[in-house]
Design a protein around this motif. Structure first.
Motif, PDB file in Angstrom:
ATOM      1  N   ARG A 177      -6.859   8.887 -10.763  1.00 42.17           N
ATOM      2  CA  ARG A 177      -7.251   7.726 -10.016  1.00 42.17           C
ATOM      3  C   ARG A 177      -8.403   6.961  -9.930  1.00 42.17           C
ATOM      4  O   ARG A 177      -8.476   5.883  -9.693  1.00 42.17           O
ATOM      5  CB  ARG A 177      -6.950   8.386  -8.437  1.00 42.17           C
ATOM      6  CG  ARG A 177      -6.757   7.239  -7.525  1.00 42.17           C
ATOM      7  CD  ARG A 177      -5.772   6.219  -7.438  1.00 42.17           C
ATOM      8  NE  ARG A 177      -5.839   4.967  -6.642  1.00 42.17           N
ATOM      9  CZ  ARG A 177      -5.118   4.881  -5.590  1.00 42.17           C
ATOM     10  NH1 ARG A 177      -4.450   5.912  -4.855  1.00 42.17           N
ATOM     11  NH2 ARG A 177      -5.279   3.954  -4.847  1.00 42.17           N
ATOM     12  N   CYS A 229       1.499   6.756  -6.884  1.00 44.90           N
ATOM     13  CA  CYS A 229       0.186   7.732  -7.224  1.00 44.90           C
ATOM     14  C   CYS A 229       0.791   9.107  -7.004  1.00 44.90           C
ATOM     15  O   CYS A 229       0.393  10.072  -7.920  1.00 44.90           O
ATOM     16  CB  CYS A 229      -1.175   7.506  -6.372  1.00 44.90           C
ATOM     17  SG  CYS A 229      -1.701   5.922  -6.781  1.00 44.90           S
ATOM     18  N   ALA A 230       1.480   9.522  -6.071  1.00 45.57           N
ATOM     19  CA  ALA A 230       2.012  10.930  -5.791  1.00 45.57           C
ATOM     20  C   ALA A 230       2.993  11.167  -6.940  1.00 45.57           C
ATOM     21  O   ALA A 230       2.972  12.551  -7.290  1.00 45.57           O
ATOM     22  CB  ALA A 230       2.781  11.028  -4.544  1.00 45.57           C
ATOM     23  N   THR A 233       1.024   3.952  -2.749  1.00 50.28           N
ATOM     24  CA  THR A 233       0.786   5.643  -2.559  1.00 50.28           C
ATOM     25  C   THR A 233       1.768   6.495  -2.957  1.00 50.28           C
ATOM     26  O   THR A 233       1.609   7.649  -3.559  1.00 50.28           O
ATOM     27  CB  THR A 233       0.587   5.592  -0.934  1.00 50.28           C
ATOM     28  OG1 THR A 233      -0.665   5.120  -0.600  1.00 50.28           O
ATOM     29  CG2 THR A 233       0.388   7.167  -0.561  1.00 50.28           C
ATOM     30  N   GLU A 234       3.152   6.009  -2.998  1.00 46.47           N
ATOM     31  CA  GLU A 234       4.284   6.644  -3.537  1.00 46.47           C
ATOM     32  C   GLU A 234       4.234   6.882  -5.185  1.00 46.47           C
ATOM     33  O   GLU A 234       4.505   7.963  -5.638  1.00 46.47           O
ATOM     34  CB  GLU A 234       5.493   6.056  -3.148  1.00 46.47           C
ATOM     35  CG  GLU A 234       6.730   6.778  -3.334  1.00 46.47           C
ATOM     36  CD  GLU A 234       7.861   5.900  -2.877  1.00 46.47           C
ATOM     37  OE1 GLU A 234       8.954   6.651  -3.227  1.00 46.47           O
ATOM     38  OE2 GLU A 234       8.008   4.971  -2.330  1.00 46.47           O
ATOM     39  N   ALA A 253       0.844  -1.168  -0.005  1.00 48.05           N
ATOM     40  CA  ALA A 253       0.008  -0.140  -0.072  1.00 48.05           C
ATOM     41  C   ALA A 253       0.891   1.175   0.079  1.00 48.05           C
ATOM     42  O   ALA A 253       0.733   2.164  -0.668  1.00 48.05           O
ATOM     43  CB  ALA A 253      -0.963  -0.140   1.176  1.00 48.05           C
ATOM     44  N   ASP A 254       2.054   1.193   0.599  1.00 52.21           N
ATOM     45  CA  ASP A 254       2.980   2.351   0.931  1.00 52.21           C
ATOM     46  C   ASP A 254       3.500   2.602  -0.664  1.00 52.21           C
ATOM     47  O   ASP A 254       3.680   3.779  -1.100  1.00 52.21           O
ATOM     48  CB  ASP A 254       4.080   2.082   1.812  1.00 52.21           C
ATOM     49  CG  ASP A 254       3.527   2.250   2.964  1.00 52.21           C
ATOM     50  OD1 ASP A 254       2.415   2.493   3.486  1.00 52.21           O
ATOM     51  OD2 ASP A 254       4.101   1.461   4.102  1.00 52.21           O
TER      52      ASP A 254
END
Length: 386
Positions: free
Chosen positions: A49, A32-33, A29-30, A25-26
């Motif tokens: 997204r 997508c950022a 998230t990275e 998940a981390d």
């Protein structure tokens, strides 16, 4: 001709391995950022997204209607349609961000160029023409495209695309050449910035126009490994009594006849079973000088008979395990295209918009990478398409 969007402005990949966060998940998230920073406004980031999540969640064909139904609310179908086909955003920055993000995974990763055929589905589909599909083994009506994939021992994911056009414009071979020229431009930028050696380019030139394609690929100094057919003519050096070392033209399948006695036996790094390899120095006909020197790598799955695969390369030591591992990546990319590529909608764009196709393929590539990173994180670093 093919679409002008390119990887020429790719952020240069660093040459040190980046440790990924422990949780899938981390890392998502990275990712997508990194990707969404390229969109101008909050609404575009939301739609991007939403579209990517829909590609991963929607059942059946990944149409905009199905995507909106799986992740949206009433009115989102029209909003997503506008985002893909009419909104003002460019695919190049997103593709650059995706390639740069994945490029930190492994300094020994390669670029794999894969020509693909996408059969026509639905009434409206841009770039459709009748052509022979190597994947299906017969003539189909559909799109001819070429994809550029980031490929490492850990994961594979597409990062850029070209679409051939009907009437013989932008053939699969042209699309491959354009993508690889973009990679070379990026490699030259890397060299100017002092950021290390360029990544190996791996592709398959067998089929129509093979001779011209091979000559085109080795017309530059970039490291390349290309699969060829046994009938490709090569200049092979040999020692003759009283005449010193001379060169003769021979088809690739027989160029390894002498080297077969010195085959090296080992195991494939990706579970294919035992492999045997042998190499010989060759040149392309008409090429002279040290710059024309190449190596032919033969790969046997069984010790008897002709080699199952023939690879031509200008990259370092042809007998090195690293080069053999790189040639195996083509199988992984092809498996990913057939399986996960289908699951995230890489075959599912229906529309007449050339721009819309490229945007859909870019977002589907990001969704593919998202799924790969989740899988790699959850199974301790092994891609599910291996």
């Amino acid at each position: 001709m093919a679409h002008a969007t390119s990887l020429q402005d790719l952020a240069p990949p660093t040459r040190t391995t980046r440790p990924h966060p422990a949780g899938p998940a981390d890392v998502v998230t990275e990712l997508c950022a990194a990707l969404f920073a390229r969109f101008r406004g909050y609404d575009q980031r939301v739609r991007a997204r939403q579209y990517m999540d829909g590609l991963l969640q929607a059942e059946g064909r990944k149409s905009i209607a199905n995507i909106a139904a799986s992740v949206g609310v009433p009115g989102d179908e029209q909003r997503l349609h506008h985002f893909v086909n009419s909104s003002r955003w460019a695919v190049s920055p997103v593709r650059r961000a995706l390639a740069a993000f994945l490029g930190r995974d492994d300094p020994d990763a390669a670029w794999v160029a894969l020509p693909v055929s996408i059969p026509k589905a639905g009434r409206h589909m841009v770039g459709v023409s009748p052509h022979f599909s190597a994947e299906d083994g017969h003539r189909v009506v559909g799109q001819q495209a070429c994809s550029l994939w980031y490929a490492s021992a850990r994961m594979v994911a597409p990062v850029s695309w070209r679409l051939g056009l009907p009437d013989g414009l932008g053939t699969a071979q042209d699309c491959v050449a354009e993508l690889l020229e973009d990679v070379r431009e990026d490699a030259r930028a890397d060299a100017r910035a002092g950021q290390g050696a360029p990544r190996l380019i791996v592709t398959d030139a067998r089929g129509v126009g093979e001779r011209a394609q091979v000559a085109r690929l080795f017309g530059h100094t970039s490291p390349v490994a290309v699969r060829i057919s046994g009938r490709t003519l090569l200049a092979v050096g040999e020692q003759r009594r009283g005449a010193g070392r001379v060169e003769r033209l021979a088809p690739a399948h027989s160029a390894l006849d002498r080297a077969r006695r010195t085959r090296y036996a080992g195991r494939s790094p990706y579970g294919e079973g035992p492999l045997a390899t042998a190499t010989v120095s060759v040149r392309l006909p008409g090429r002279t000088g040290t710059a024309g020197g190449l190596a032919l790598l033969g790969v046997w799955h069984e010790l008897r008979g002709a080699p199952a695969e023939l690879w031509l390369t200008n990259a370092g030591d042809p007998s090195s395990p690293a080069l053999l591992r790189a040639t195996r990546l083509v199988r992984r990319v092809d498996a990913g295209w057939r399986a996960r590529g289908r699951d995230v909608g890489l075959r599912d764009y229906e529309g007449r918009s050339f721009q819309g196709w490229h945007r859909h393929m870019t977002l589907a590539s990001c969704a593919y990478a998202m799924a790969e990173l989740r899988s790699a994180g959850s199974v301790g670093g092994s891609s599910l398409v291996a």
